[in-house]
Design an enzyme around this catalytic site. Sequence first.
Site, short mmCIF file in Angstrom:
data_model
loop_
_atom_site.label_atom_id
_atom_site.label_comp_id
_atom_site.label_asym_id
_atom_site.label_seq_id
_atom_site.Cartn_x
_atom_site.Cartn_y
_atom_site.Cartn_z
N ASN A 1 1.61 -2.26 5.47
CA ASN A 1 0.96 -0.96 5.67
C ASN A 1 -0.44 -0.90 5.04
O ASN A 1 -1.32 -0.20 5.54
CB ASN A 1 1.84 0.14 5.06
CG ASN A 1 1.11 1.45 4.90
OD1 ASN A 1 0.87 2.17 5.86
ND2 ASN A 1 0.72 1.76 3.67
N TYR B 1 -13.03 -1.52 12.68
CA TYR B 1 -11.66 -1.08 12.39
C TYR B 1 -10.77 -1.36 13.60
O TYR B 1 -9.69 -1.94 13.48
CB TYR B 1 -11.67 0.41 12.04
CG TYR B 1 -10.31 0.96 11.68
CD1 TYR B 1 -9.70 0.62 10.48
CD2 TYR B 1 -9.62 1.82 12.54
CE1 TYR B 1 -8.45 1.12 10.14
CE2 TYR B 1 -8.38 2.33 12.21
CZ TYR B 1 -7.79 1.97 11.01
OH TYR B 1 -6.55 2.47 10.68
N SER B 2 -11.23 -0.95 14.79
CA SER B 2 -10.45 -1.19 16.01
C SER B 2 -10.16 -2.67 16.18
O SER B 2 -9.03 -3.05 16.52
CB SER B 2 -11.24 -0.72 17.24
OG SER B 2 -11.14 0.66 17.40
N ALA B 3 -11.18 -3.49 15.94
CA ALA B 3 -11.01 -4.93 16.16
C ALA B 3 -10.00 -5.53 15.18
O ALA B 3 -9.15 -6.35 15.56
CB ALA B 3 -12.36 -5.64 16.03
N SER B 4 -10.05 -5.11 13.90
CA SER B 4 -9.12 -5.69 12.92
C SER B 4 -7.69 -5.28 13.25
O SER B 4 -6.76 -6.07 13.11
CB SER B 4 -9.49 -5.27 11.49
OG SER B 4 -9.34 -3.87 11.30
N GLY C 1 0.83 -1.21 0.00
CA GLY C 1 0.00 0.00 0.00
C GLY C 1 0.85 1.25 0.00
O GLY C 1 0.68 2.14 0.84
N SER D 1 -2.91 0.71 14.52
CA SER D 1 -3.58 2.00 14.73
C SER D 1 -3.73 2.24 16.23
O SER D 1 -3.84 1.29 17.01
CB SER D 1 -4.98 1.97 14.10
OG SER D 1 -5.70 3.13 14.45
N1 LIG Z 1 -4.17 8.02 8.27
C1 LIG Z 1 -4.35 7.74 9.53
O1 LIG Z 1 -4.70 8.63 10.32
C2 LIG Z 1 -4.12 6.33 10.04
C3 LIG Z 1 -4.23 6.13 11.42
C4 LIG Z 1 -4.00 4.86 11.93
C5 LIG Z 1 -3.66 3.82 11.09
N2 LIG Z 1 -3.56 4.04 9.75
C6 LIG Z 1 -3.19 2.90 8.90
O2 LIG Z 1 -2.12 3.26 8.05
C7 LIG Z 1 -2.17 2.47 6.86
C8 LIG Z 1 -2.07 3.37 5.65
O3 LIG Z 1 -3.24 4.18 5.58
P1 LIG Z 1 -3.26 5.65 4.97
O4 LIG Z 1 -3.83 6.53 5.98
O5 LIG Z 1 -1.96 5.96 4.36
O6 LIG Z 1 -4.41 5.48 3.86
P2 LIG Z 1 -4.41 5.61 2.27
O7 LIG Z 1 -3.77 6.87 1.82
O8 LIG Z 1 -5.83 5.34 1.86
O9 LIG Z 1 -3.47 4.40 1.79
C9 LIG Z 1 -3.90 3.06 1.86
C10 LIG Z 1 -2.99 2.20 1.00
O10 LIG Z 1 -3.44 0.85 1.11
C11 LIG Z 1 -3.53 0.28 -0.17
N3 LIG Z 1 -4.60 -0.73 -0.20
C12 LIG Z 1 -5.90 -0.59 0.18
N4 LIG Z 1 -6.57 -1.75 0.01
C13 LIG Z 1 -5.66 -2.65 -0.48
C14 LIG Z 1 -5.71 -4.01 -0.84
N5 LIG Z 1 -6.84 -4.74 -0.77
N6 LIG Z 1 -4.59 -4.60 -1.29
C15 LIG Z 1 -3.43 -3.90 -1.39
N7 LIG Z 1 -3.30 -2.61 -1.07
C16 LIG Z 1 -4.41 -1.99 -0.60
C17 LIG Z 1 -3.78 1.45 -1.13
O11 LIG Z 1 -3.19 1.15 -2.39
P3 LIG Z 1 -3.98 1.00 -3.80
O12 LIG Z 1 -5.31 1.66 -3.65
O13 LIG Z 1 -3.07 1.73 -4.76
O14 LIG Z 1 -4.02 -0.46 -4.02
C18 LIG Z 1 -3.03 2.59 -0.46
O15 LIG Z 1 -1.72 2.67 -0.96
C19 LIG Z 1 -3.47 1.67 6.94
O16 LIG Z 1 -3.19 0.36 7.41
C20 LIG Z 1 -4.29 2.43 7.97
O17 LIG Z 1 -5.23 1.61 8.61
C21 LIG Z 1 -3.78 5.27 9.21
#
Ligand SMILES: NC(=O)c1ccc[n+]([C@@H]2O[C@H](COP(=O)([O-])OP(=O)(O)OC[C@H]3O[C@@H](n4cnc5c(N)ncnc54)[C@H](OP(=O)(O)O)[C@@H]3O)[C@@H](O)[C@H]2O)c1
Length: 265
Positions: A77, A142-145, A9, A129
């Site tokens: 990620n 989301y919290s649970a996963s 990701g 998270s």
């Molecule tokens: N932003 C926050 O505040 C926050 C807080 C806590 C945790 N997180 C965690 O941080 C991580 C990154 O999130 P982000 O905030 O950067 O969000 P984001 O900008 O939406 O990025 C999510 C990434 O995951 C990829 N993705 C989604 N579904 C996928 C799948 N089925 N297979 C492969 N890749 C997939 C997307 O790539 P493509 O669409 O190009 O495939 C994208 O690059 C996540 O695990 C999220 O839960 C984020």
Amino acid sequence: MSKVILITGASSGIGKAIGDFLCNKNFKVYGTSRDPSKYLGSNFQLFDLNVNNSASINKCIDEIIKIEGGIDVLINNAGVGITGPLEEIPEIEIENNFKTNFFGPLNIIKKILPFMRSKKSGLIINITSLAAYVGTPYRSVYSASKAALDLVSETLNMEIKPFNINVVTIAPGEFSTNIASRRYHAFSEKTSPYHLKYSKALELMNNHVDGGADPKLIGKLVLKIINSKNPKKKYIAGSFIEKIAPYLKLLLPQKYFENIIMKNY
Ligand SMILES: NC(=O)c1ccc[n+]([C@@H]2O[C@H](COP(=O)([O-])OP(=O)(O)OC[C@H]3O[C@@H](n4cnc5c(N)ncnc54)[C@H](OP(=O)(O)O)[C@@H]3O)[C@@H](O)[C@H]2O)c1
């Protein structure tokens, strides 16, 4: 030899920020996207990978191993958000969220471990998270996963320590990315008993992400972890209050802590 890093990701948000940061530090970075053709200007090579599809996981990792002979650091990620009153979230969406946030990362780990074991070295960083430690209303799934991934990381670390492989989690607080626009939102009818409170909480959640921290900070933290001989098992990335929230939850009387959360959401 520079270390080989795989970030799932990495087309946007936190994954992209980590990749850009590590590229500048001369690591050999590979990222993934479900559609790399959409991100041709990326600073590092993006491989096609859908974490929900085992064949796609196998193909991506086999290709990188063929080029590099191994992967030193895996950063799990890729992830998606989901919000809604539990009663109103369709079962299929709960399953989809767990597929991407939990089962997918486990399948990637299972695929990569034999290569890391054979080299007797490796580092796995799972992006969980803050929501894994502190539950807030309408984010139950989301919290649970993320909590499930956190606990697997904790146990797996003990299983693979004899092979000189570390498992570390980074639990981000709120970071400014596209996650809010991509997450699944349960559609709440105006007649729903949850409608008013859920709508307000959703607006607040979206504002928190929009006003969140710069994801580059997580790139810096990842570098620190990679360079550490003996990394901690769990890191929280975020503001001071986000970092202490899980400890406050343990220290304060349960009802008092719940009241604080409910007042804010
Ligand atoms: N932003 C926050 O505040 C926050 C807080 C806590 C945790 N997180 C965690 O941080 C991580 C990154 O999130 P982000 O905030 O950067 O969000 P984001 O900008 O939406 O990025 C999510 C990434 O995951 C990829 N993705 C989604 N579904 C996928 C799948 N089925 N297979 C492969 N890749 C997939 C997307 O790539 P493509 O669409 O190009 O495939 C994208 O690059 C996540 O695990 C999220 O839960 C984020």
